[in-house]
Design a protein around this motif. Structure first.
Motif, mmCIF file in Angstrom:
data_model
loop_
_atom_site.group_PDB
_atom_site.id
_atom_site.type_symbol
_atom_site.label_atom_id
_atom_site.label_comp_id
_atom_site.label_asym_id
_atom_site.label_seq_id
_atom_site.Cartn_x
_atom_site.Cartn_y
_atom_site.Cartn_z
ATOM 1 N N ASN A 40 0.809 -1.231 0.000
ATOM 2 C CA ASN A 40 0.000 0.000 0.000
ATOM 3 C C ASN A 40 0.839 1.275 0.000
ATOM 4 N N GLN A 41 2.114 1.176 0.326
ATOM 5 C CA GLN A 41 2.964 2.363 0.344
ATOM 6 C C GLN A 41 3.816 2.463 -0.929
ATOM 7 N N LEU A 42 3.808 1.394 -1.702
ATOM 8 C CA LEU A 42 4.750 1.256 -2.818
ATOM 9 C C LEU A 42 4.080 1.215 -4.191
ATOM 10 N N SER A 97 -0.458 -9.834 5.243
ATOM 11 C CA SER A 97 -1.292 -8.671 5.541
ATOM 12 C C SER A 97 -0.442 -7.563 6.166
ATOM 13 N N HIS A 98 -0.263 -6.494 5.423
ATOM 14 C CA HIS A 98 0.522 -5.366 5.943
ATOM 15 C C HIS A 98 -0.347 -4.113 5.936
ATOM 16 N N TYR A 99 -1.007 -3.856 7.042
ATOM 17 C CA TYR A 99 -1.740 -2.610 7.265
ATOM 18 C C TYR A 99 -2.734 -2.246 6.178
ATOM 19 N N GLU A 100 -3.424 -3.249 5.630
ATOM 20 C CA GLU A 100 -4.505 -2.910 4.702
ATOM 21 C C GLU A 100 -5.420 -4.105 4.526
ATOM 22 N N PHE A 127 1.176 -11.464 9.590
ATOM 23 C CA PHE A 127 0.666 -10.095 9.773
ATOM 24 C C PHE A 127 1.822 -9.164 10.094
ATOM 25 N N ASN A 128 1.768 -7.963 9.567
ATOM 26 C CA ASN A 128 2.749 -6.955 9.953
ATOM 27 C C ASN A 128 2.408 -6.381 11.329
ATOM 28 N N GLU A 129 3.407 -6.255 12.186
ATOM 29 C CA GLU A 129 3.283 -5.528 13.461
ATOM 30 C C GLU A 129 1.916 -5.691 14.129
ATOM 31 N N MET A 130 1.572 -6.935 14.436
ATOM 32 C CA MET A 130 0.259 -7.167 15.036
ATOM 33 C C MET A 130 0.099 -6.378 16.343
ATOM 34 N N TYR A 176 12.547 -2.421 14.003
ATOM 35 C CA TYR A 176 13.220 -1.717 15.087
ATOM 36 C C TYR A 176 13.548 -0.304 14.620
ATOM 37 N N TYR A 177 12.966 0.659 15.296
ATOM 38 C CA TYR A 177 13.240 2.062 14.955
ATOM 39 C C TYR A 177 13.730 2.869 16.144
ATOM 40 N N MET A 178 13.255 2.527 17.346
ATOM 41 C CA MET A 178 13.530 3.399 18.493
ATOM 42 C C MET A 178 13.283 2.665 19.798
ATOM 43 N N GLY A 223 11.376 13.138 15.046
ATOM 44 C CA GLY A 223 11.292 12.994 16.498
ATOM 45 C C GLY A 223 11.452 11.576 17.007
ATOM 46 N N TRP A 224 11.946 10.669 16.156
ATOM 47 C CA TRP A 224 12.129 9.281 16.604
ATOM 48 C C TRP A 224 13.538 9.135 17.190
ATOM 49 N N PRO A 225 13.653 8.700 18.456
ATOM 50 C CA PRO A 225 14.969 8.564 19.078
ATOM 51 C C PRO A 225 15.848 7.548 18.336
ATOM 52 N N SER A 253 16.326 -3.521 5.288
ATOM 53 C CA SER A 253 16.137 -2.136 5.741
ATOM 54 C C SER A 253 14.812 -1.623 5.172
ATOM 55 N N TRP A 254 14.166 -0.744 5.927
ATOM 56 C CA TRP A 254 12.840 -0.281 5.517
ATOM 57 C C TRP A 254 12.939 0.628 4.286
ATOM 58 N N GLY A 255 12.016 0.438 3.354
ATOM 59 C CA GLY A 255 11.878 1.334 2.202
ATOM 60 C C GLY A 255 13.175 1.523 1.441
ATOM 61 N N ILE A 295 5.723 5.935 0.324
ATOM 62 C CA ILE A 295 4.866 6.815 1.119
ATOM 63 C C ILE A 295 4.974 6.407 2.590
ATOM 64 N N SER A 296 5.091 7.399 3.455
ATOM 65 C CA SER A 296 5.192 7.097 4.890
ATOM 66 C C SER A 296 3.887 6.472 5.379
ATOM 67 N N CYS A 297 4.042 5.464 6.210
ATOM 68 C CA CYS A 297 2.849 4.806 6.755
ATOM 69 C C CYS A 297 2.096 5.740 7.693
ATOM 70 N N SER A 298 2.813 6.334 8.641
ATOM 71 C CA SER A 298 2.123 7.067 9.699
ATOM 72 C C SER A 298 1.664 8.457 9.275
ATOM 73 N N THR A 299 2.342 9.068 8.314
ATOM 74 C CA THR A 299 1.977 10.449 7.974
ATOM 75 C C THR A 299 1.568 10.626 6.513
ATOM 76 N N SER A 300 1.635 9.563 5.730
ATOM 77 C CA SER A 300 1.305 9.630 4.296
ATOM 78 C C SER A 300 2.141 10.662 3.541
ATOM 79 N N ALA A 324 7.854 13.071 1.769
ATOM 80 C CA ALA A 324 9.099 13.737 2.213
ATOM 81 C C ALA A 324 9.871 12.909 3.233
ATOM 82 N N LYS A 325 9.198 11.975 3.901
ATOM 83 C CA LYS A 325 9.896 11.132 4.886
ATOM 84 C C LYS A 325 10.472 9.940 4.131
ATOM 85 N N ARG A 326 11.722 10.085 3.747
ATOM 86 C CA ARG A 326 12.325 9.103 2.838
ATOM 87 C C ARG A 326 13.275 8.172 3.571
#
Ligand code: BG6
Length: 489
Positions: free
Chosen positions: A23-25, A148-151, A193-196, A327-329, A361-363, A434-436, A441-446, A449-451
């Protein structure tokens, strides 16, 4: 006495690659018979207009009706993705140029079953993934498929309120079995499932559930929907194994490694509790039963999980082969007598003063990845797979077509170094995607620009641009990381 040094290194055959979600690609949201997806309804809302909200993907039933009627000026970036649907050959050739051994992708449920309830699948949708899989295999790139990944078909959201309804189990199984039958000779690695564990963070994204339509508390519905997904996942493991004896089928969570805010025992206990909430998901999928701490939590919160006869047995008999995680933060756990709920925040509300933040803002915490790997392995002794990690950042396309993203290289280098240490610690690690690997398209903010990519895509937040692809500096860097099996970082 002379100290001996263990030289950390990755095993031969380590699966290096990149991870994406349909859905993001893909884009092409209504091509070749595809039905509308819940993610096609995620609007782009500029940061200044969203009152500091992390997400722009939560949708309520009024908004959904409005979006479906077409009576809106809002732009829906996930409908167009980055047009992988028409450019997959060019993109896979670029992945191959970097030397990918594995490519994580998901399959858009409504491309196969447009409303989720058709008797027979949409052949054009199946044929598209045949072409993608063949293209990957042509370059010896192993596909890793998230079912199933978020859709999901938006029709299932409207009719059943998504995973709130137990009937979703059979509909998901029809989808999963169709994929197993069709792709069993092409795909060995699967994730159900992604990130259940993000269900409670967003009922809509995780479960196609419209929050304003639920009867009962958010937690009640979220955990009931999670139970339905547990059963669906276990039944998919069962039939997947029957149809493909050599398949490896894993679960997947968003690992939120949590540190105590202080050495105060209350904070440490709170951290343990938050960690248990996070580990509830692999707990059920790896060990095959609900952990007692969750049973206690449900009792105390007045949450009642409705199970059918046989559910416990299904969970017990069909556990996963590996644990995949993003794993992001890291998070901070702090005791607050007024809050005993699952907070549902994307980013920890307590700042860790020792960590720098990304532009979103992600640590940034590479050592946390080593800790996460050790913790998960100590606990489960199951092969692990880091299937998402990376830095979402703003990039600049120079006039000569170059992109100098040393910040991304620094981020990934630091994380891979820690991963290598974890392998030397004894963690059984299958691979790293590695992600993307290409900007999506960013999942959380659509946002566009978040590349995260090694490959730049010329498109802005509103979908303007040529969609041309460009190699970033990190592209050449990752190529040599893979070539040297992680020796040259
Ligand atoms: C993970 C999701 O949680 O984080 C991905 O599985 C997502 O779908 C990734 O894209 C990064 O998040 P974001 O919001 O920066 O795209």
């Amino acid at each position: 006495m002379l100290k001996k040094t263990v030289v950390p290194q990755f095993q031969e055959g380590f699966l290096w690659g990149g991870a994406t979600a349909a859905n993001q690609l893909e884009g092409a949201f209504d091509a070749d018979g595809k039905g509308l997806s819940t993610s096609d309804m995620a609007p782009f809302i500029p940061y200044d207009s969203r009152n500091g909200k992390d997400f722009t993907f939560d949708v309520n039933s009024v908004e959904l009706e409005q979006y479906l009627s077409g009576d809106t000026d809002v732009y829906f970036p996930k409908r167009n993705g980055v047009d992988f649907y028409h450019r997959y050959k060019e993109d896979i050739a670029l992945f191959a140029e970097m030397g990918f051994k594995v490519f994580r992708m998901s399959i858009a449920w409504p491309r196969i079953f447009p409303t989720g309830e058709e008797e027979t699948p949409n052949e054009a949708g199946l044929a598209f993934y045949d072409k993608v899989l063949d293209e990957l295999l042509k370059y010896n790139i192993e596909p890793l498929v998230t079912i199933s990944h978020y859709e999901m078909p938006v029709a299932l959201s409207q009719k059943y309120n998504g995973w709130e309804d137990r009937r979703l189990i059979d509909l998901y199984l029809k989808f999963a079995n169709t994929l197993f039958d069709r792709y069993k000779d092409k795909v060995k690695y699967w994730i159900t499932f992604n990130e259940m564990n993000m269900m409670l963070t967003s009922l809509y994204t995780g479960g196609g559930i419209l929050e304003d339509k639920i009867k009962g508390s958010k937690e009640q519905v979220g955990y009931q929907a999670t139970h339905h997904q547990f059963v669906a996942s276990a039944l998919a493991v069962k039939s997947g194994k029957e149809k493909m004896p050599n398949a490896q089928i894993g679960c997947m969570i968003c690992r939120l490694e949590t540190y105590a805010a202080s050495s105060k025992p209350e904070d440490v206990l709170q951290t343990l509790k938050e960690d248990q909430m996070n580990l509830f998901y692999p707990e059920v999928q790896v060990r095959g039963e609900y952990p007692s701490y969750m049973n206690r939590y449900f009792k105390e919160q007045g949450i009642e999980i409705v199970k059918e006869a046989g559910d416990d047995e299904i969970l017990r008999n069909n556990t996963v082969d590996f644990i995949a995680f993003s794993y992001y933060m890291t998070y901070i756990g702090k005791y607050d007598p007024n809050d005993n709920s699952n907070s549902g925040m994307l980013v920890s509300q307590i700042k860790n003063p020792h960590l720098e933040l990304s532009q979103w803002g992600w640590p940034i915490d590479p050592i946390g990845l080593r800790i996460a790997l050790n913790r998960l392995y100590d606990r489960y002794q199951k092969p692990l797979f880091v299937v998402e990690n990376g830095l979402g950042a703003k990039d600049v396309l120079e006039e000569d077509g170059s992109i100098h993203d040393s910040y991304r290289i620094d981020y990934l280098r630091a994380h891979i170094e820690q991963m290598k240490e974890a392998v030397a610690d004894g963690v059984e690690l299958m691979g790293f995607t590695s992600w993307g690997p290409i900007d999506i398209i960013s999942c959380s903010t659509s946002e566009m620009a978040k590349r995260y990519g090694f490959i730049y895509v010329d498109q802005d937040n509103l979908g303007n641009g040529t969609l041309d692809r460009y190699r970033k500096d990190s592209f050449y860097w990752y190529k040599q990381v893979i070539e040297s099996n992680g020796e040259v970082l």
